[in-house]
Design an enzyme around this catalytic site. Structure first.
Site, PDB file in Angstrom:
ATOM      1  N   GLY A  51      42.614  77.206  33.031  1.00 52.28           N
ATOM      2  CA  GLY A  51      41.406  76.400  33.201  1.00 52.28           C
ATOM      3  C   GLY A  51      40.128  77.178  33.397  1.00 52.28           C
ATOM      4  O   GLY A  51      39.075  76.583  33.643  1.00 52.28           O
ATOM      5  N   PRO A  58      46.366  80.974  31.363  1.00 58.87           N
ATOM      6  CA  PRO A  58      45.118  80.813  30.618  1.00 58.87           C
ATOM      7  C   PRO A  58      45.357  80.548  29.133  1.00 58.87           C
ATOM      8  O   PRO A  58      46.246  81.139  28.524  1.00 58.87           O
ATOM      9  CB  PRO A  58      44.432  82.174  30.800  1.00 58.87           C
ATOM     10  N   CYS A 117      33.961  61.144   7.100  1.00 57.16           N
ATOM     11  CA  CYS A 117      33.343  59.818   7.057  1.00 57.16           C
ATOM     12  C   CYS A 117      33.277  59.201   8.447  1.00 57.16           C
ATOM     13  O   CYS A 117      33.937  58.193   8.729  1.00 57.16           O
ATOM     14  CB  CYS A 117      34.131  58.896   6.132  1.00 57.16           C
ATOM     15  N   GLU A 118      32.548  59.847   9.321  1.00 57.67           N
ATOM     16  CA  GLU A 118      32.362  59.395  10.699  1.00 57.67           C
ATOM     17  C   GLU A 118      30.964  59.807  11.113  1.00 57.67           C
ATOM     18  O   GLU A 118      30.625  60.992  11.024  1.00 57.67           O
ATOM     19  CB  GLU A 118      33.350  60.115  11.649  1.00 57.67           C
TER      20      GLU A 118
HETATM   21  C1  LIG Z   1      49.628  73.080  32.634  1.00 55.60           C
HETATM   22  C2  LIG Z   1      48.531  73.744  31.901  1.00 55.60           C
HETATM   23  N1  LIG Z   1      48.429  75.071  31.964  1.00 55.60           N
HETATM   24  C3  LIG Z   1      47.465  75.728  31.309  1.00 55.60           C
HETATM   25  C4  LIG Z   1      46.523  75.069  30.544  1.00 55.60           C
HETATM   26  C5  LIG Z   1      45.484  75.873  29.853  1.00 55.60           C
HETATM   27  O1  LIG Z   1      44.209  75.591  30.235  1.00 55.60           O
HETATM   28  P1  LIG Z   1      42.999  76.456  29.678  1.00 55.60           P
HETATM   29  O2  LIG Z   1      43.116  76.489  28.207  1.00 55.60           O
HETATM   30  O3  LIG Z   1      41.802  75.723  30.130  1.00 55.60           O
HETATM   31  O4  LIG Z   1      43.087  77.811  30.285  1.00 55.60           O
HETATM   32  C6  LIG Z   1      46.578  73.678  30.466  1.00 55.60           C
HETATM   33  C7  LIG Z   1      45.550  72.928  29.754  1.00 55.60           C
HETATM   34  O5  LIG Z   1      44.648  72.404  30.398  1.00 55.60           O
HETATM   35  C8  LIG Z   1      47.618  73.000  31.147  1.00 55.60           C
HETATM   36  O6  LIG Z   1      47.728  71.680  31.058  1.00 55.60           O
END
Ligand SMILES: Cc1ncc(COP(=O)(O)O)c(C=O)c1O
Ligand SMILES: N[C@@H](CCCC[NH3+])C(=O)O
EC number: 4.1.1.20
Length: 434
Positions: free
Chosen positions: A249, A292, A362-363
């Protein structure tokens, strides 16, 4: 010039280069729309994460969140860099295995894994199943009984944190479809059930508060809570997690107004929080896992498009049309996500207009960029949209029967096609005539 482009990315012809390769050559050779990854950037981000753990002397795993960009080449690359893999479907397990990733390096996530998917996970000895709900505990127990097998599991907890991000990207709040709620005691009930199962080996606990998060505080609170849960459960059940997995995240910069700290700095703050809290709570220091996705592949990706028509109406911001759009990057249409672009054939040229970059679907909502400064342009010019590497190709589709683009890896002045462009024939391959 766009601050995301470094001066050494402009070659003597004045063109944008990626990984030492001229983007015009790439567009010519592979066609557009084209997704290009700078492999050195992907590797460097993985190495930055690994260094944080080394510097802090903690056991760890960088678990690449496959969903951000999944392809055989990406699996191979991350595997070579010693990543583990967060997989969320039988399809992702299949693709990872096809790329040579050992089952033990995969963690199986998801809020509604099917019996067949769980059987597949057990058959291939996945590293861990991330238990998400009570139905799944029963289902997995039944699968393990039937297959007379055992497997490592972790429990996904919903720590009750509402991350500051797009609501579609929040996952750690009480009202979430993912994980066991802790506040109501469901997390603890799950723990008891799992500890009772002779076929499940509980190795750790997990949380993931959301995606594209800028504020480090949410991660620190989550880390602190996870240690607190673990310490409580050690006292009550003598359960000591080997692993605390804090999810992914870590937010990245898409546009000028985004000011995230470096992805590895989020991780450093998390590691330091877990270390100090574990010492305070007399909890043996667990290994720390991160998941990540976006931060590893997002900034490494570029989408190249050819500019075609433009529409200019007096008093209205012009539309400049490209040969792709929501089929290869749905994020602007789905999340109002923002991007920046540069004219690949002349990134240094002075902007003379503000335009909307429109896709060819087409949006009316197929507008890739709402406000893009551009120099004078002509049909045939190449536009590079920046930071498109995460959740672009992985969410691509062939709406309007526009084929999905090709994907190319570049490194040290060399390019390699890693996903070929979809053909018209590919798009009807599953169809049956009446
Ligand atoms: C359980 C889990 N781990 C990792 C991620 C990877 O998140 P991000 O791509 O934001 O690092 C996600 C996606 O939100 C997720 O649902
Ligand atoms: N697809 C989302 C991120 C999803 C994260 C997965 N839980 C995005 O592009 O921002």
């Amino acid at each position: 010039m766009n601050e995301q482009i470094s001066s050494n990315q402009i070659n003597s012809a004045g063109h944008l280069t990626i990984g030492g390769v001229d983007t015009l050559e790439l567009a010519q050779r592979y066609g557009t729309p084209l997704i290009v990854y700078d492999v050195a950037k992907i590797k460097s981000q993985i190495h930055h994460f690994q260094k944080v753990f080394r510097d802090n002397h903690v056991k760890s795993a960088v678990v690449y969140a496959t969903k951000a960009f999944e392809s055989l080449a990406m699996f191979q690359l991350a595997n070579k860099e010693h990543c583990h893999f967060d997989v969320v479907s039988g399809g992702e397990i299949y693709a990872a295995l096809a790329a040579g990733v050992p089952g033990k390096m995969m963690i199986f996530h998801g809020n509604n894994k099917s019996r067949a998917e769980l059987e597949m996970a057990v058959r291939h000895h996945l590293g861990a199943i991330m238990l998400d709900n009570f139905h799944e505990i029963d289902l997995l127990n039944s699968v393990l009984d039937q297959m007379n097998s055992k497997i490592n599991v972790m429990i996904r907890l919903t720590p009750g944190i509402t991350a500051e991000t797009n609501s579609y990207d929040q996952t750690g709040q009480v009202d979430s479809k993912f994980g066991f709620d802790v506040q109501s005691g469901q997390g603890e009930d799950a723990l008891k059930q799992v500890l009772h199962s002779p076929r499940m080996n509980l190795i750790g606990i997990h949380c993931h508060i959301g995606s594209q998060i800028f504020d480090v505080t949410g991660f620190e609170i989550a880390a602190k809570k996870m240690v607190k849960f673990a310490a409580d459960w050690k006292r009550k059940y003598n359960f000591v997690p080997k692993i605390i997995d804090v999810g992914g995240g870590f937010g990245i910069r898409y546009v000028k107004s985004d000011h995230p700290i470096a992805p590895e700095d989020f991780v450093d703050a998390i590691v330091k929080t877990i270390k100090s809290q574990a010492a305070k709570q007399h909890l043996p220091m667990p290994a720390i896992w991160i998941e990540p996705g976006r931060s590893i592949v997002g900034p490494a990706g570029y989408n190249l498009y050819t500019i075609g028509s433009s529409k200019r109406v007096p008093g209205i911001k012009p539309y400049v049309d490209v040969d792709g759009g929501m089929g290869d990057n749905i994020r602007p249409a789905l999340y109002h996500a923002k991007y920046e672009a540069v004219l690949a054939n002349d990134p240094n040229a002075k902007p003379v207009q503000n335009v909307r970059i429109a896709g060819k679907y087409c949006e009316s909502g197929d507008i890739m960029i709402q406000n893009q400064p551009l120099p004078k342009i002509k049909p045939g010019d190449i536009l590079a949209v920046l930071d498109t590497g995460a959740y672009g190709y992985s969410m691509a589709m062939d709406y309007n029967m526009n084929p999905r683009p090709a994907v190319v890896f570049v490194e040290n002045g060399k390019s390699k096609l890693v996903i070929r462009r979809e053909t018209y024939a590919d798009m009807i391959r599953l169809n049956q005539k009446l």
